[in-house]
Enzyme design. Structure first.
Site, PDB file in Angstrom:
ATOM      1  N   TYR A 136       0.931  -1.260   0.066  1.00  0.00           N
ATOM      2  CA  TYR A 136      -0.021   0.106   0.003  1.00  0.00           C
ATOM      3  C   TYR A 136       0.954   0.999  -0.120  1.00  0.00           C
ATOM      4  O   TYR A 136       1.502   1.590   0.913  1.00  0.00           O
ATOM      5  CB  TYR A 136      -0.824  -0.003   1.312  1.00  0.00           C
ATOM      6  CG  TYR A 136      -2.029   1.076   1.372  1.00  0.00           C
ATOM      7  CD1 TYR A 136      -2.048   1.899   0.288  1.00  0.00           C
ATOM      8  CD2 TYR A 136      -2.804   1.236   2.430  1.00  0.00           C
ATOM      9  CE1 TYR A 136      -3.206   2.913   0.294  1.00  0.00           C
ATOM     10  CE2 TYR A 136      -4.024   1.805   2.358  1.00  0.00           C
ATOM     11  CZ  TYR A 136      -4.207   2.870   1.336  1.00  0.00           C
ATOM     12  OH  TYR A 136      -4.813   3.897   1.333  1.00  0.00           O
ATOM     13  N   LYS A 164      -1.053  -1.019  -4.384  1.00  0.00           N
ATOM     14  CA  LYS A 164      -2.165  -0.112  -4.232  1.00  0.00           C
ATOM     15  C   LYS A 164      -1.628   1.071  -4.215  1.00  0.00           C
ATOM     16  O   LYS A 164      -1.073   1.915  -3.295  1.00  0.00           O
ATOM     17  CB  LYS A 164      -2.818  -0.160  -2.935  1.00  0.00           C
ATOM     18  CG  LYS A 164      -4.338   0.486  -2.661  1.00  0.00           C
ATOM     19  CD  LYS A 164      -4.917   0.291  -1.301  1.00  0.00           C
ATOM     20  CE  LYS A 164      -5.924   1.436  -1.371  1.00  0.00           C
ATOM     21  NZ  LYS A 164      -6.770   1.433  -0.080  1.00  0.00           N
ATOM     22  N   VAL A 206      -9.043  -0.868  -5.886  1.00  0.00           N
ATOM     23  CA  VAL A 206      -9.267  -0.811  -4.342  1.00  0.00           C
ATOM     24  C   VAL A 206     -10.156   0.183  -4.092  1.00  0.00           C
ATOM     25  O   VAL A 206      -9.757   1.258  -3.732  1.00  0.00           O
ATOM     26  CB  VAL A 206      -8.100  -0.942  -3.405  1.00  0.00           C
ATOM     27  CG1 VAL A 206      -8.556  -1.437  -2.062  1.00  0.00           C
ATOM     28  CG2 VAL A 206      -7.163  -2.267  -3.844  1.00  0.00           C
TER      29      VAL A 206
END
Length: 304
Positions: A136, A164, A206
């Site tokens: 992330y 992400k 996401v």
């Protein structure tokens, strides 16, 4: 690659009862709505999932409950956001025991680690689990950026497979593709620039407002994938005022309030968060109500 890093993966909210316990009944209603809409994965325990307020036991309960609900239809991922490398490794190993199929991993919490420390942190987790990992990368909120040079080192770990991408810089999609090709899959993580990121080559999204509007979110992905960009843009433009509720500090309260209006959840949050009130609440309600009045009729996006 054990996970297909593509499509829509909701960063789902965690549901709480009026007594501040896990509300698995309402949680299941939402997860089933996501599956019915055609999502491609479920991400647990992120920012929207109020991870920082959950106990270790609650995270494990959420994981096993979701695995049971999903029944293998899509992969279940859980977020890891820990302060120490040891605890992050333990969390990864527990997730694997509980049936998760992948991990979304944040940099170390609280301590602003340097580049070398951040790389070693991620590598230690990867080397102690067989689960595939999505890094992330959100320097806006977490103050640590994972650069392309850092990814060059991280990709020596076979199970680090995706990012992400939440830097807010759409050009990063092209830079990642130019540098790594398909070796590093890209899941865009910022709702307000999701369509642009997908068009530029991101593999998936996401998403946040998907918690309240799953069909619309999946439709945008499927339409752009099929080359129906104009149709995707029309839905995305309708969606934008709602998506902007996801990029401010009260995103959890905002999205949970939206879930109430679409019958997919309750407004209960866990302290120190509190439900919205006053002008702030009225603004969010108006945004939701205006969107519902003009909610688009979706095409048969599952059969494009």
């Amino acid at each position: 690659m054990s996970i297909q890093w593509k499509g829509i993966m909701p960063a789902v909210t965690t549901k709480f009862t009026d007594n501040d316990e896990l509300d698995l009944k309402n949680f299941e209603i939402n997860i089933k709505a996501q599956l019915d809409a055609g999502v491609h994965g479920i991400v647990l325990g992120g920012t929207l999932g109020e991870a920082s307020t959950l106990s270790d036991q609650e995270k494990r309960k959420l994981t096993t409950a979701t695995v049971d609900i999903v029944k293998g239809k899509v992969p279940v991922l859980i977020n890891i956001g820990e302060q120490t490398t040891t605890n992050a490794i333990l969390a990864a190993q527990k997730a694997e025991e509980d049936g998760a199929k992948g991990l979304m991993v944040l940099p170390p919490m609280r301590y602003k680690s340097g580049d070398r420390e951040t790389v070693e942190y991620f590598k230690a987790i990867a080397n102690n689990t067989s689960l595939p990992i999505m890094i992330y990368n959100n320097p806006v909120d977490y103050k640590i950026e994972v650069t392309l040079d850092m990814f060059e080192e991280l990709l020596k770990c076979d199970n680090i497979e995706a990012v992400k991408e939440s830097t807010r810089n759409i050009t990063n999609v092209t830079r990642i593709k130019n540098r790594f090709g398909d070796r590093l899959k890209i899941m865009t993580g910022v709702d307000t620039i999701a369509l642009e990121s997908l068009i530029m080559g991101a593999d998936g999204w996401v998403a946040g407002l998907v918690c309240a509007f799953p069909a619309e979110t999946v439709a945008i992905y499927e339409l752009q994938k099929a080359g129906k960009i104009k149709e995707a843009i029309e839905i995305f433009r309708w969606f934008m005022p709602l998506l902007e509720l996801d990029i401010i500090p009260t995103l959890v309260q905002n999205i949970k309030l939206a879930e109430v209006y679409t019958n997919l959840g309750t407004e209960n949050v866990r302290a120190p968060r509190l439900p919205l009130e006053g002008d702030e609440r009225q603004h969010v309600i108006k945004t939701i109500e205006d969107a519902l009045k003009n909610r688009p009729t979706l095409p048969d996006y599952k059969n494009l």
